[in-house]
Design a protein around this motif. Structure first.
Motif, PDB file in Angstrom:
ATOM      1  N   SER A  11     -20.609 -93.451   3.276  1.00 12.42           N
ATOM      2  CA  SER A  11     -20.259 -92.415   4.099  1.00 12.42           C
ATOM      3  C   SER A  11     -19.862 -92.235   2.940  1.00 12.42           C
ATOM      4  CB  SER A  11     -19.664 -92.555   5.385  1.00 12.42           C
ATOM      5  OG  SER A  11     -18.157 -93.393   4.633  1.00 12.42           O
ATOM      6  N   THR A  12     -19.256 -90.311   3.214  1.00  9.67           N
ATOM      7  CA  THR A  12     -18.213 -89.609   2.481  1.00  9.67           C
ATOM      8  C   THR A  12     -16.878 -89.845   2.840  1.00  9.67           C
ATOM      9  OG1 THR A  12     -17.871 -87.596   4.010  1.00  9.67           O
ATOM     10  CG2 THR A  12     -20.205 -87.559   2.412  1.00  9.67           C
ATOM     11  N   THR A  55      -9.567-103.285  -0.684  1.00 11.43           N
ATOM     12  CA  THR A  55      -9.519-103.529  -2.434  1.00 11.43           C
ATOM     13  C   THR A  55      -8.816-102.212  -3.198  1.00 11.43           C
ATOM     14  OG1 THR A  55     -10.595-105.282  -2.285  1.00 11.43           O
ATOM     15  CG2 THR A  55     -11.136-104.575  -4.385  1.00 11.43           C
ATOM     16  N   ARG A  78     -17.539 -96.709  -8.537  1.00 16.13           N
ATOM     17  CA  ARG A  78     -16.001 -96.030  -8.403  1.00 16.13           C
ATOM     18  C   ARG A  78     -15.620 -96.089  -8.632  1.00 16.13           C
ATOM     19  NH1 ARG A  78     -15.149 -96.518  -1.693  1.00 16.13           N
ATOM     20  NH2 ARG A  78     -17.323 -95.711  -1.076  1.00 16.13           N
ATOM     21  N   GLY A 118     -10.498 -98.775  -5.530  1.00 15.29           N
ATOM     22  CA  GLY A 118     -11.228 -98.162  -5.253  1.00 15.29           C
ATOM     23  C   GLY A 118     -12.576 -98.204  -3.692  1.00 15.29           C
TER      24      GLY A 118
HETATM   25  N1  LIG Z   1     -16.670 -93.070   2.016  1.00 16.33           N
HETATM   26  C1  LIG Z   1     -15.565 -92.725   1.100  1.00 16.33           C
HETATM   27  N2  LIG Z   1     -14.565 -92.887   1.315  1.00 16.33           N
HETATM   28  C2  LIG Z   1     -13.831 -92.948   0.480  1.00 16.33           C
HETATM   29  N3  LIG Z   1     -13.357 -92.923  -0.747  1.00 16.33           N
HETATM   30  C3  LIG Z   1     -14.887 -92.292  -1.342  1.00 16.33           C
HETATM   31  C4  LIG Z   1     -16.244 -92.341  -0.522  1.00 16.33           C
HETATM   32  N4  LIG Z   1     -17.475 -92.469  -0.578  1.00 16.33           N
HETATM   33  C5  LIG Z   1     -16.407 -92.300  -2.674  1.00 16.33           C
HETATM   34  N5  LIG Z   1     -15.435 -92.503  -2.760  1.00 16.33           N
HETATM   35  C6  LIG Z   1     -14.324 -92.247  -3.360  1.00 16.33           C
HETATM   36  O1  LIG Z   1     -14.056 -93.518  -4.271  1.00 16.33           O
HETATM   37  C7  LIG Z   1     -12.858 -93.208  -4.775  1.00 16.33           C
HETATM   38  C8  LIG Z   1     -12.024 -93.824  -4.319  1.00 16.33           C
HETATM   39  O2  LIG Z   1     -10.800 -93.706  -4.855  1.00 16.33           O
HETATM   40  P1  LIG Z   1      -9.092 -93.485  -4.245  1.00 16.33           P
HETATM   41  O3  LIG Z   1      -7.922 -93.558  -5.223  1.00 16.33           O
HETATM   42  O4  LIG Z   1      -8.896 -93.003  -2.814  1.00 16.33           O
HETATM   43  O5  LIG Z   1      -9.411 -95.500  -3.656  1.00 16.33           O
HETATM   44  P2  LIG Z   1      -7.887 -95.972  -3.241  1.00 16.33           P
HETATM   45  O6  LIG Z   1      -8.108 -97.474  -2.459  1.00 16.33           O
HETATM   46  O7  LIG Z   1      -6.488 -95.672  -2.519  1.00 16.33           O
HETATM   47  O8  LIG Z   1      -7.671 -96.785  -4.711  1.00 16.33           O
HETATM   48  P3  LIG Z   1      -6.091 -97.765  -5.487  1.00 16.33           P
HETATM   49  O9  LIG Z   1      -5.658 -98.917  -4.484  1.00 16.33           O
HETATM   50  O10 LIG Z   1      -5.703 -98.511  -6.550  1.00 16.33           O
HETATM   51  O11 LIG Z   1      -5.110 -96.657  -5.137  1.00 16.33           O
HETATM   52  C9  LIG Z   1     -12.578 -91.202  -4.699  1.00 16.33           C
HETATM   53  O12 LIG Z   1     -13.286 -90.813  -6.047  1.00 16.33           O
HETATM   54  C10 LIG Z   1     -13.399 -90.946  -3.933  1.00 16.33           C
HETATM   55  O13 LIG Z   1     -14.095 -89.874  -3.899  1.00 16.33           O
END
Ligand SMILES: Nc1ncnc2c1ncn2[C@@H]1O[C@H](COP(=O)(O)OP(=O)(O)OP(=O)(O)O)[C@@H](O)[C@H]1O
Ligand SMILES: [Mg+2]
Length: 170
Positions: A137-138, A9, A93, A11
């Motif tokens: 997690s980070t 999904t 997020r 985010g």
């Molecule tokens: N454990 C984690 N892993 C990944 N991202 C994290 C985590 N914890 C916090 N975040 C934050 O959540 C956000 C994830 O955004 P990201 O753009 O990478 O998502 P995405 O899955 O690529 O979304 P989209 O489908 O809209 O492209 C970032 O701001 C990131 O810093």
């Protein structure tokens, strides 16, 4: 064949985590303009999956990972990793983005219902679909777990179910 589709999904962290990995990655968003003829009123690409597949075939090269929320629908991918996140955390997020309230709600419901995982196991054999929860997690820690997973050092066979979150919303 590209080894892994990193999906989930919006985010859940596909782009952030793939950027923290030491693996050649194709970001599907780079192909959206080629795979779409129009945008919605909320400025999102309306993706034609056939066109996306064609653009992917031309561009994939020797990528190890392809990341994007449609990556599990691509042909020529070996395995799938679905990133998950507790919808209550995903909401915070999402609020950092410019999404409308209805778009946020739609994505949170999709995550609570595990839509992307369901789609992935309809397309792929269940043994080829792994899930990783990024809630506590980070992005660096999540990337580290994935590196170990790629080396066969850890398994990712968690059963993740956030469906009960929906009960608290209505
Ligand atoms: N454990 C984690 N892993 C990944 N991202 C994290 C985590 N914890 C916090 N975040 C934050 O959540 C956000 C994830 O955004 P990201 O753009 O990478 O998502 P995405 O899955 O690529 O979304 P989209 O489908 O809209 O492209 C970032 O701001 C990131 O810093
Ligand atoms: Mg992304």
């Amino acid at each position: 064949m590209v080894r892994y589709a990193l999906t989930g999904t919006p985010g859940t962290g596909k782009t952030t985590i793939s950027n923290a990995l030491n693996k050649k990655t194709l970001h599907l968003s780079e192909l959206y303009s080629k795979a779409s003829e129009e945008k919605t009123t909320s400025d999102e690409w309306l993706i034609d999956v056939e066109k996306l597949n064609r653009a992917f075939h031309k561009k994939k090269g020797d990528s190890f990972i392809v990341e994007g929320h449609l990556s599990h629908t691509l042909k020529d991918v070996e395995k799938v990793i679905v990133l998950r996140c507790d919808p209550n955390i995903l909401e915070s997020r999402m609020e950092k983005r410019n999404y409308s309230e209805s778009k946020i709600r739609e994505n949170l419901e999709a995550e609570a219902m595990g839509i992307i995982y369901s789609e992935a196991i309809e397309i792929f054999d269940r043994t080829k679909v792994a899930q990783l929860d990024t809630t506590n997690s980070t992005s660096e820690q999540a990337a580290e777990i994935l590196e170990q997973f790629f080396e066969g050092k850890v398994k990712l066979d968690e059963t993740i179910d956030y469906s009960e979150r929906i009960m608290g919303w209505y």
